[in-house]
Design an enzyme around this catalytic site. Structure first.
Site, mmCIF file in Angstrom:
data_model
loop_
_atom_site.group_PDB
_atom_site.id
_atom_site.type_symbol
_atom_site.label_atom_id
_atom_site.label_comp_id
_atom_site.label_asym_id
_atom_site.label_seq_id
_atom_site.Cartn_x
_atom_site.Cartn_y
_atom_site.Cartn_z
ATOM 1 N N LYS A 1 39.793 -15.048 -46.894
ATOM 2 C CA LYS A 1 40.790 -14.287 -47.642
ATOM 3 C C LYS A 1 41.359 -15.106 -48.793
ATOM 4 O O LYS A 1 41.673 -14.567 -49.859
ATOM 5 C CB LYS A 1 41.899 -13.816 -46.702
ATOM 6 C CG LYS A 1 41.451 -12.786 -45.673
ATOM 7 C CD LYS A 1 42.619 -12.331 -44.810
ATOM 8 C CE LYS A 1 42.179 -11.258 -43.816
ATOM 9 N NZ LYS A 1 41.245 -11.781 -42.817
ATOM 10 N N GLU B 1 52.061 -14.293 -46.438
ATOM 11 C CA GLU B 1 52.270 -13.270 -47.442
ATOM 12 C C GLU B 1 53.599 -12.580 -47.175
ATOM 13 O O GLU B 1 54.082 -12.553 -46.036
ATOM 14 C CB GLU B 1 51.175 -12.188 -47.367
ATOM 15 C CG GLU B 1 49.847 -12.584 -47.909
ATOM 16 C CD GLU B 1 48.840 -11.450 -47.818
ATOM 17 O OE1 GLU B 1 47.827 -11.535 -48.512
ATOM 18 O OE2 GLU B 1 49.072 -10.487 -47.057
ATOM 19 N N HIS C 1 46.328 -2.998 -35.519
ATOM 20 C CA HIS C 1 45.800 -3.321 -36.842
ATOM 21 C C HIS C 1 44.350 -2.873 -37.022
ATOM 22 O O HIS C 1 43.663 -3.344 -37.927
ATOM 23 C CB HIS C 1 45.904 -4.825 -37.134
ATOM 24 C CG HIS C 1 47.304 -5.363 -37.059
ATOM 25 N ND1 HIS C 1 48.258 -5.084 -38.002
ATOM 26 C CD2 HIS C 1 47.896 -6.165 -36.140
ATOM 27 C CE1 HIS C 1 49.387 -5.692 -37.683
ATOM 28 N NE2 HIS C 1 49.197 -6.351 -36.552
ATOM 29 N N ARG D 1 30.084 -5.352 -46.402
ATOM 30 C CA ARG D 1 29.158 -4.647 -45.509
ATOM 31 C C ARG D 1 29.430 -3.150 -45.608
ATOM 32 O O ARG D 1 30.356 -2.710 -46.305
ATOM 33 C CB ARG D 1 29.384 -5.091 -44.066
ATOM 34 C CG ARG D 1 30.842 -4.951 -43.632
ATOM 35 C CD ARG D 1 31.062 -5.213 -42.166
ATOM 36 N NE ARG D 1 32.451 -5.411 -41.825
ATOM 37 C CZ ARG D 1 33.357 -4.462 -41.667
ATOM 38 N NH1 ARG D 1 33.015 -3.197 -41.861
ATOM 39 N NH2 ARG D 1 34.600 -4.753 -41.335
#
Length: 501
Positions: free
Chosen positions: A118, A202, A237, A294
């Site tokens: 990430k 974040e 999630h 993907r």
């Protein structure tokens, strides 16, 4: 330009079948690999050739790179499609495939590696001024500095694993007093799940929408987007309901988000099919999250609204063909919704449920698509993801797609295991889903497991009433049953049999 004649699908179940069907339409032979647990799986019978790859655990079968490449050599395979999960985002696997002289139906190892982190993805995308969630630009190696940054952007914050996904290594921190404890947990989870304990922070968007954009790129620098998917209905999630297009996007935001997604793909010289994920706050500001290199589980809703077979395009791109579709050729037609039919008990914290599919009857009819890899009488194995099927509906507008979904859920008959079908019907009927005001907190804010328990209690009562009515008919031959309450309950059971377990 190479022509692919035989593809090995390095996957199982519904996605293996999905890929094989398109390959057959393209006159391409297919090879299935299967574990001992999947010997009776439909994808094994559907393939032109099938080879047992090992024992049930994925580490001994679907993740066995050496064995997969050995089978390819033995059977004269030209290309490998990894599907999703397992080895699909493994840069080392993609590299080994190329080194073996085979075609990897997916992006380059370099693209997978960049977007697999990430932090590396954010660094690459930053060259194109893509909106980013405020946070740390690198992995945390100084907790005091991280706490200072957290103070500056304001709590709550989110600690996230740099590698992997699926909610693992992700922790919400409400205040500084929680920081160290949640940091330790996030690092531990990330290390256990991905072998990499790197984490970053974040700003935590408290009421976000999860929006993703489908992209396609070829080997010649052409990249297009195929609009967005709304993926905000989640548990742990992980997505349960997806739809395309999103009810929340204006044409202007859609265009800007699509441009950003194309730029993210361009930042790593991407080719093949991929998905760029964003979160959007209550003011419709959107921020780049990550890129999945993907085919996505939820790709059917994009296919339904665009008419593009994404697997076919992936194969064509892998053969070296330029994109046959330009951005201006694409337009949104109608609306599509997908639900993931998991073997899970939504009334018990969505815990996986294993067992035998004693009854398995799929819905059908206009605007209904089922992508699955199971049949009646099969067992749900404990070794893999508990998804039984993907149920997709399509209509000329969102209301029609929702109505078709409710009808299809009612027709879907599954017994032997608990499933997410009742939960998904609850979602379809809920006011915030219908009006589009839902976000990723839908389950915690709006779902009470007691709702399903109440319906199940009614179901049992209705079933008992139906049996009573049938017995009464048998005992009294042609005499009508006089008990109106019994008849009413029996009728309710017939109408609600989708909740039977």
């Amino acid at each position: 330009m190479p022509q692919i004649r035989k593809i090995l699908i390095a996957n199982r179940g519904e996605i293996a079948l999905r890929i094989m069907r398109t390959a057959r339409e393209m006159d391409i032979a297919t090879v299935a690999v299967f574990s001992e647990a999947d010997r009776a799986s439909p994808h094994v019978r559907y393939a032109d050739e099938a080879v047992c790859i090992g024992a049930a655990p994925s580490s001994e079968s679907y993740l066995n790179i050496d064995k997969i490449l050995e089978i390819c050599e033995e059977l004269g395979v030209d290309a490998i499609h990894p599907g999703y999960g397992f080895l699909s985002e493994n840069a080392g696997f993609a590299k080994r495939v190329k080194e073996a002289g085979l075609i990897f139906i997916g992006p380059s190892p370099e693209s997978i590696e960049i977007m697999g982190s990430k932090l590396a993805a954010k660094r690459a995308a930053s060259k194109y001024n893509i909106p980013m969630v405020p946070g740390t630009p690198d992995a945390i190696d100084d907790r005091n500095e991280a706490k200072r940054i957290a103070d500056s952007i304001g709590y709550p914050i989110l600690i996230k694993a740099s590698a992997g996904g699926g909610g693992k290594g992700m922790r919400v921190v409400e205040n500084e007093a929680e920081f160290d404890e949640q940091m330790d947990r996030a690092v531990s989870e990330a290390q256990a799940a991905f072998g990499d304990g790197s984490v970053f922070i974040e700003k935590y968007i408290t009421s976000p929408k999860h929006i993703e954009i489908q992209v396609l790129g070829d080997h010649y620098g052409n990249i297009i987007h195929l609009f967005e998917r709304e993926c905000s209905i989640q548990r742990r999630h992980q997505k349960v309901v997806e739809e395309a297009p999103s009810i929340s996007l204006t044409p202007e935001i859609r265009e800007e988000m699509g441009r950003c997604a194309v730029d993210v793909a361009r930042s790593c010289n991407y080719y093949g099919a991929g998905t760029v994920e964003f979160i959007m706050d209550e003011n419709r500001n959107f921020y780049f999250l990550e890129m999945n290199t993907r085919l996505q589980v939820e790709h059917p809703v994009t296919e339904m609204i665009t008419g593009v077979d994404l697997v076919k395009e992936m194969i064509r791109i892998a053969e070296g063909h330029p994109l046959a579709i330009a951005q201006e050729d694409l337009q949104i037609r109608g609306h599509a919704i997908e639900i993931r039919v998991y073997a899970e008990d939504a009334s018990n914290h969505f815990l996986p449920d294993i067992g035998t599919l004693h009854t398995y009857v799929k819905p059908d009819g206009n605007g209904v698509r089922v992508d699955d890899g199971f049949e009646q009488g099969m067992e749900i194995p404990i070794y893999y993801d508990p998804m039984i099927a993907k149920l997709i509906t399509y209509g000329e507008n969102r209301e029609t797609a929702i109505r078709k979904m409710m009808r299809a859920i009612d027709e879907y008959q599954i017994t032997g295991v608990q499933t997410t079908l009742p939960f998904c019907r609850f979602v379809m009927q809920h006011e915030v889903f219908v009006n589009g005001s839902f976000d990723t907190n839908f389950v915690s804010r709006h779902f009470n497991p007691d709702v399903l328990s109440t319906k199940n209690d009614e179901e049992v009562a209705g079933l008992a009433a139906l049996i009573s009515a049938l017995l009464s008919d048998t005992l009294h031959e042609s005499k009508p049953v006089q008990n109106e309450e019994v008849n009413a309950n029996a009728s309710k059971w017939r109408a609600r049999r989708f909740t039977a377990h």
